[in-house]
Scaffold this motif. Structure first.
Motif, PDB file in Angstrom:
ATOM      1  N   UNK A   1       1.492  -1.204  -0.226  1.00  0.00           N
ATOM      2  CA  UNK A   1      -0.547   0.150   0.053  1.00  0.00           C
ATOM      3  C   UNK A   1       0.805   0.965   0.287  1.00  0.00           C
ATOM      4  N   UNK A   2       0.564   2.382  -0.972  1.00  0.00           N
ATOM      5  CA  UNK A   2       1.509   3.736  -1.141  1.00  0.00           C
ATOM      6  C   UNK A   2       0.776   3.885   0.416  1.00  0.00           C
ATOM      7  N   UNK A   3       1.813   5.147   0.399  1.00  0.00           N
ATOM      8  CA  UNK A   3       1.941   6.194   1.487  1.00  0.00           C
ATOM      9  C   UNK A   3       1.926   6.919   1.043  1.00  0.00           C
ATOM     10  N   UNK A   4       0.870   8.378   1.004  1.00  0.00           N
ATOM     11  CA  UNK A   4       0.871   9.141   0.684  1.00  0.00           C
ATOM     12  C   UNK A   4       0.877  10.392   1.834  1.00  0.00           C
ATOM     13  N   UNK A   5       1.656  11.737   0.977  1.00  0.00           N
ATOM     14  CA  UNK A   5       1.599  12.985   1.745  1.00  0.00           C
ATOM     15  C   UNK A   5       1.201  13.930   1.090  1.00  0.00           C
ATOM     16  N   UNK A   6       0.573  15.323   2.163  1.00  0.00           N
ATOM     17  CA  UNK A   6       0.273  16.370   1.604  1.00  0.00           C
ATOM     18  C   UNK A   6       1.097  17.699   1.552  1.00  0.00           C
ATOM     19  N   UNK A   7       1.520  18.450   1.311  1.00  0.00           N
ATOM     20  CA  UNK A   7       1.695  19.664   1.532  1.00  0.00           C
ATOM     21  C   UNK A   7       0.759  20.685   0.922  1.00  0.00           C
ATOM     22  N   UNK A   8       1.398  21.573   1.866  1.00  0.00           N
ATOM     23  CA  UNK A   8      -0.288  22.897   1.767  1.00  0.00           C
ATOM     24  C   UNK A   8       0.133  23.954   1.652  1.00  0.00           C
ATOM     25  N   UNK A   9       0.451  25.414   0.705  1.00  0.00           N
ATOM     26  CA  UNK A   9       1.230  26.042   1.003  1.00  0.00           C
ATOM     27  C   UNK A   9      -0.030  27.318  -0.324  1.00  0.00           C
ATOM     28  N   UNK A  10       0.738  28.771  -0.090  1.00  0.00           N
ATOM     29  CA  UNK A  10      -1.109  29.311  -0.500  1.00  0.00           C
ATOM     30  C   UNK A  10      -0.429  30.160  -1.512  1.00  0.00           C
ATOM     31  N   UNK A  11       1.212  29.902  -2.310  1.00  0.00           N
ATOM     32  CA  UNK A  11       1.805  30.058  -3.117  1.00  0.00           C
ATOM     33  C   UNK A  11       2.728  28.886  -3.377  1.00  0.00           C
ATOM     34  N   UNK A  12       2.437  28.988  -4.936  1.00  0.00           N
ATOM     35  CA  UNK A  12       3.175  27.879  -5.528  1.00  0.00           C
ATOM     36  C   UNK A  12       4.437  27.204  -6.251  1.00  0.00           C
ATOM     37  N   UNK A  13       5.311  28.608  -5.563  1.00  0.00           N
ATOM     38  CA  UNK A  13       6.879  28.554  -5.958  1.00  0.00           C
ATOM     39  C   UNK A  13       6.804  28.152  -4.430  1.00  0.00           C
ATOM     40  N   UNK A  14       6.577  28.326  -3.474  1.00  0.00           N
ATOM     41  CA  UNK A  14       6.996  27.968  -1.844  1.00  0.00           C
ATOM     42  C   UNK A  14       7.798  26.969  -1.422  1.00  0.00           C
ATOM     43  N   UNK A  15       6.775  25.570  -2.182  1.00  0.00           N
ATOM     44  CA  UNK A  15       7.161  23.802  -2.657  1.00  0.00           C
ATOM     45  C   UNK A  15       9.392  24.272  -3.380  1.00  0.00           C
ATOM     46  N   UNK A  16       9.013  24.845  -4.199  1.00  0.00           N
ATOM     47  CA  UNK A  16       9.749  24.898  -4.966  1.00  0.00           C
ATOM     48  C   UNK A  16      11.430  25.704  -3.802  1.00  0.00           C
ATOM     49  N   UNK A  17      11.115  26.289  -4.011  1.00  0.00           N
ATOM     50  CA  UNK A  17      12.600  27.419  -2.687  1.00  0.00           C
ATOM     51  C   UNK A  17      12.816  27.050  -1.547  1.00  0.00           C
ATOM     52  N   UNK A  18      11.825  26.081  -0.557  1.00  0.00           N
ATOM     53  CA  UNK A  18      12.217  26.038  -0.032  1.00  0.00           C
ATOM     54  C   UNK A  18      11.703  24.718   0.912  1.00  0.00           C
ATOM     55  N   UNK A  19      11.409  24.105   0.206  1.00  0.00           N
ATOM     56  CA  UNK A  19      10.575  22.497   0.462  1.00  0.00           C
ATOM     57  C   UNK A  19      11.122  21.880  -0.479  1.00  0.00           C
ATOM     58  N   UNK A  20      11.945  21.166  -0.568  1.00  0.00           N
ATOM     59  CA  UNK A  20      12.639  20.696  -2.330  1.00  0.00           C
ATOM     60  C   UNK A  20      13.450  19.232  -1.341  1.00  0.00           C
ATOM     61  N   UNK A  21      14.366  19.523  -0.286  1.00  0.00           N
ATOM     62  CA  UNK A  21      14.876  19.282   0.833  1.00  0.00           C
ATOM     63  C   UNK A  21      14.251  17.828   1.741  1.00  0.00           C
ATOM     64  N   UNK A  22      12.978  18.380   1.527  1.00  0.00           N
ATOM     65  CA  UNK A  22      12.293  17.748   2.559  1.00  0.00           C
ATOM     66  C   UNK A  22      10.832  16.769   1.280  1.00  0.00           C
ATOM     67  N   UNK A  23      11.316  16.711   0.298  1.00  0.00           N
ATOM     68  CA  UNK A  23      10.108  16.273  -0.473  1.00  0.00           C
ATOM     69  C   UNK A  23      11.512  15.020  -0.740  1.00  0.00           C
ATOM     70  N   UNK A  24      12.065  15.280  -1.195  1.00  0.00           N
ATOM     71  CA  UNK A  24      13.303  13.993  -1.412  1.00  0.00           C
ATOM     72  C   UNK A  24      13.079  12.991  -0.285  1.00  0.00           C
ATOM     73  N   UNK A  25      13.498  13.468   1.031  1.00  0.00           N
ATOM     74  CA  UNK A  25      13.843  12.763   2.260  1.00  0.00           C
ATOM     75  C   UNK A  25      12.326  12.197   2.192  1.00  0.00           C
ATOM     76  N   UNK A  26      11.116  12.548   2.160  1.00  0.00           N
ATOM     77  CA  UNK A  26       9.249  12.192   2.004  1.00  0.00           C
ATOM     78  C   UNK A  26       9.708  11.040   1.063  1.00  0.00           C
ATOM     79  N   UNK A  27       9.757  11.086  -0.457  1.00  0.00           N
ATOM     80  CA  UNK A  27      10.437  10.181  -1.679  1.00  0.00           C
ATOM     81  C   UNK A  27      11.066   9.363  -0.669  1.00  0.00           C
ATOM     82  N   UNK A  28      12.161   9.216  -0.026  1.00  0.00           N
ATOM     83  CA  UNK A  28      12.905   8.426   0.510  1.00  0.00           C
ATOM     84  C   UNK A  28      12.457   7.371   0.882  1.00  0.00           C
TER      85      UNK A  28
END
Length: 82
Positions: A1-28
């Motif tokens: 069973x896949x595990x899913x996680x949702x990141x919510x932000x008010x601006x679409x550039x937030x993830x690219x500017x501040x959360x890239x490393x967190x995304x990589x860790x979550x995917x790992x």
């Protein structure tokens, strides 16, 4: 069973500017990362394609950038929950 996680932000550039490393860790850790944001908000540079290349699933949500507009955001997003 896949595990899913949702990141919510008010601006679409937030993830690219501040959360890239967190995304990589979550995917790992085996998570499928979803990102809900207001992709229609005007920006100088769009990172949408870069975020998609990271394997993140993007979802548009009508969310106001200002915390003072929370009531408006809830009204616009009420159909999201039904």
């Amino acid at each position: 069973m896949e595990k899913h996680i949702l990141i919510l932000a008010t601006t679409h550039d937030f993830l690219w500017k501040f959360e890239r490393e967190d995304v990589n860790l979550l995917q790992q850790m085996g998570f499928v990362v979803h990102y809900a944001t207001n992709i229609k908000e005007p920006t100088y540079v769009s990172y949408k394609k870069d975020i998609q290349r990271m394997g993140v699933q993007i979802h548009h949500i009508e969310i106001a950038r200002s915390p003072f507009c929370f009531g408006t955001t809830v009204k616009r997003s009420s159909n999201f929950y039904s």
